[in-house]
Design an enzyme around this catalytic site. Structure first.
Site, PDB file in Angstrom:
ATOM      1  N   TYR A 195      -0.870 -11.630   6.883  1.00 46.26           N
ATOM      2  CA  TYR A 195      -1.410 -11.194   8.179  1.00 46.26           C
ATOM      3  C   TYR A 195      -2.314 -12.297   8.733  1.00 46.26           C
ATOM      4  O   TYR A 195      -3.068 -12.934   7.984  1.00 46.26           O
ATOM      5  CB  TYR A 195      -2.277  -9.938   8.005  1.00 46.26           C
ATOM      6  CG  TYR A 195      -1.555  -8.610   7.870  1.00 46.26           C
ATOM      7  CD1 TYR A 195      -0.193  -8.459   8.099  1.00 46.26           C
ATOM      8  CD2 TYR A 195      -2.283  -7.472   7.513  1.00 46.26           C
ATOM      9  CE1 TYR A 195       0.421  -7.215   7.965  1.00 46.26           C
ATOM     10  CE2 TYR A 195      -1.670  -6.231   7.382  1.00 46.26           C
ATOM     11  CZ  TYR A 195      -0.320  -6.118   7.609  1.00 46.26           C
ATOM     12  OH  TYR A 195       0.275  -4.896   7.476  1.00 46.26           O
ATOM     13  N   ARG A 208       4.865  -4.478  -0.187  1.00 44.22           N
ATOM     14  CA  ARG A 208       5.300  -3.229   0.469  1.00 44.22           C
ATOM     15  C   ARG A 208       5.812  -2.206  -0.535  1.00 44.22           C
ATOM     16  O   ARG A 208       5.777  -0.995  -0.273  1.00 44.22           O
ATOM     17  CB  ARG A 208       6.374  -3.530   1.513  1.00 44.22           C
ATOM     18  CG  ARG A 208       5.900  -4.434   2.639  1.00 44.22           C
ATOM     19  CD  ARG A 208       4.797  -3.808   3.458  1.00 44.22           C
ATOM     20  NE  ARG A 208       4.249  -4.736   4.445  1.00 44.22           N
ATOM     21  CZ  ARG A 208       3.184  -4.458   5.186  1.00 44.22           C
ATOM     22  NH1 ARG A 208       2.548  -3.302   5.074  1.00 44.22           N
ATOM     23  NH2 ARG A 208       2.737  -5.346   6.044  1.00 44.22           N
ATOM     24  N   GLU A 320      -0.200   7.483   7.848  1.00 37.88           N
ATOM     25  CA  GLU A 320       0.300   6.549   6.837  1.00 37.88           C
ATOM     26  C   GLU A 320       0.955   7.362   5.723  1.00 37.88           C
ATOM     27  O   GLU A 320       0.500   8.464   5.408  1.00 37.88           O
ATOM     28  CB  GLU A 320      -0.872   5.714   6.300  1.00 37.88           C
ATOM     29  CG  GLU A 320      -0.449   4.634   5.322  1.00 37.88           C
ATOM     30  CD  GLU A 320      -1.607   3.690   4.964  1.00 37.88           C
ATOM     31  OE1 GLU A 320      -2.304   3.205   5.882  1.00 37.88           O
ATOM     32  OE2 GLU A 320      -1.806   3.466   3.757  1.00 37.88           O
TER      33      GLU A 320
HETATM   34  C1  3EB Z   1      -0.760  -1.952   6.456  1.00 39.72           C
HETATM   35  O1  3EB Z   1       0.460  -1.955   6.353  1.00 39.72           O
HETATM   36  C2  3EB Z   1      -1.396  -0.594   6.473  1.00 39.72           C
HETATM   37  O2  3EB Z   1      -5.131  -2.673   1.746  1.00 39.72           O
HETATM   38  O3  3EB Z   1      -4.137  -1.989  -0.071  1.00 39.72           O
HETATM   39  C3  3EB Z   1      -1.239  -0.094   3.502  1.00 39.72           C
HETATM   40  C4  3EB Z   1      -1.098  -0.203   2.117  1.00 39.72           C
HETATM   41  C5  3EB Z   1      -2.356  -0.608   4.120  1.00 39.72           C
HETATM   42  C6  3EB Z   1      -2.092  -0.852   1.354  1.00 39.72           C
HETATM   43  C7  3EB Z   1      -4.222  -2.057   1.164  1.00 39.72           C
HETATM   44  C8  3EB Z   1      -3.342  -1.245   3.344  1.00 39.72           C
HETATM   45  C9  3EB Z   1      -3.215  -1.371   1.979  1.00 39.72           C
HETATM   46  O4  3EB Z   1      -1.437  -2.978   6.605  1.00 39.72           O
HETATM   47  C10 3EB Z   1      -2.564  -0.469   5.582  1.00 39.72           C
END
Ligand code: 3EB
Length: 326
Positions: A195, A208, A320
């Site tokens: 990111y 993921r 989520e």
């Molecule tokens: C995302 O996709 C949503 O910081 O461990 C999802 C799964 C999310 C894990 C983490 C954060 C985390 O960015 C947020």
């Protein structure tokens, strides 16, 4: 590997041994040993909603230990660890230390394959004492610990980073002997560890999904991370919970598909209806009925599906979802 226990709280469920219990309930607390297994109480359920206990079970004998705010258990193949980070003005150093201590223990005992982590963060989108968002503050500490231990662990595992109703941070994770895990990304989403820095100084450390081949007992398993309405790195459909839910589900559908898993060298492939041990996190209580109704049409009638009304790590995310495919 997950079950919901009866009321008697025995150590053995259906003849199996308890590796760990996580009580998603009305209060939090320090991790403890309870009837010979780790137990972590997390404040994830409001007074008027029903608590839920997640139980990890194994056919092998379990050994466990407790040191300060950390509990762990191992069965020779799997390792569980939970740490509570007390409420604090700034979290990065305490989170760095908590993860560092836990990683050292896992590595020393030879459980060098991390496969699933949960991070429950109080006031997740609030500001810390320095005016930095608590989730970003948390991510910095976590990233430093992963950085320190990157020679010992191969890749980043599936994870959830979500709000809790208490203060402080509760984290717990599962690891195993090396050679079983494959970390999976989603072609619809930028890997979280890439990111851009407008979401925070340190990117979130997770994959993921993580696929675990069978240890010779159970089936192989795909652990699906918390998944939201993010395409690329952008939140899509701010303010529209039903469309956010559709995008989150479409993200999971692609993630777990045979086509995507083949890209990662795996033979398996799943449909959304194969998702079990589902947790659905909804930011605004008013959206719960609509989200419940939509989920009823998607997940199997046999699936365990739990709903939580908690904060989510971006203020514009309303829902989520995570789960496990077997
Ligand atoms: C995302 O996709 C949503 O910081 O461990 C999802 C799964 C999310 C894990 C983490 C954060 C985390 O960015 C947020």
């Amino acid at each position: 590997m997950v079950e919901t226990p009866g009321e008697d709280g025995r150590d053995v469920l259906a003849g199996r041994n308890v590796l760990a219990r996580i009580a998603y309930g009305h209060h939090g607390g320090r991790p403890t040993l309870y009837r010979g297994s780790p137990r972590l109480d997390v404040h994830m359920v409001a007074q008027d909603a029903t608590p839920f206990t997640e139980v990890w079970v194994t056919d092998r004998p379990v050994r466990c230990g407790l040191q300060d705010n950390l509990v762990y258990a191992e069965d020779g193949q799997h390792f569980f660890c939970a740490v509570r980070v007390a409420p604090s003005g700034v979290y990065r150093d305490a989170v760095h230390t908590a993860y560092g201590t836990a990683f050292r223990l896992a590595a020393q005992r030879g459980y060098t394959e991390l496969f699933r982590m949960w991070n429950l963060v109080g006031d997740i989108t609030g500001d810390n004492a320095e005016g930095t968002e608590i989730y970003q503050d948390f991510c910095t500490g976590r990233a430093r610990a992963f950085d320190d231990w990157s020679d010992h662990f191969d890749g980043l595992p599936a994870a959830t980073g979500i709000g809790s109703l208490g203060a402080g941070v509760d984290l717990y994770f599962l690891a195993c002997r090396p050679g079983r895990a494959t970390h999976v990304e989603n072609p619809r989403q930028t890997p979280a560890y890439r990111y851009p820095d407008r979401y925070g100084a340190a990117p979130p450390s997770f994959a993921r999904a993580t696929h675990l081949t069978s240890d010779g007992y159970g089936p192989s398993t795909l652990y699906v991370s918390g998944t939201a309405s993010i395409l690329g790195d952008d939140t899509v459909h701010p303010g529209d919970v039903e469309r956010q839910l559709d995008v989150a589900l479409a993200n999971i559908e692609t993630l777990v598909s045979r086509e995507n898993l083949r890209e990662h060298g795996l033979d398996d492939g799943y449909a959304l209806a194969a998702l079990d041990c589902v947790k659905v996190y909804v930011r605004d209580a008013e959206h719960l009925p609509a989200v419940r109704a939509a989920c009823a049409g998607v997940f199997s009638d046999d699936a365990d599906v739990a709903f939580f009304n908690v904060g989510i790590c971006r203020p514009d995310l309303l829902v989520e979802i995570e789960g496990i495919c077997r």
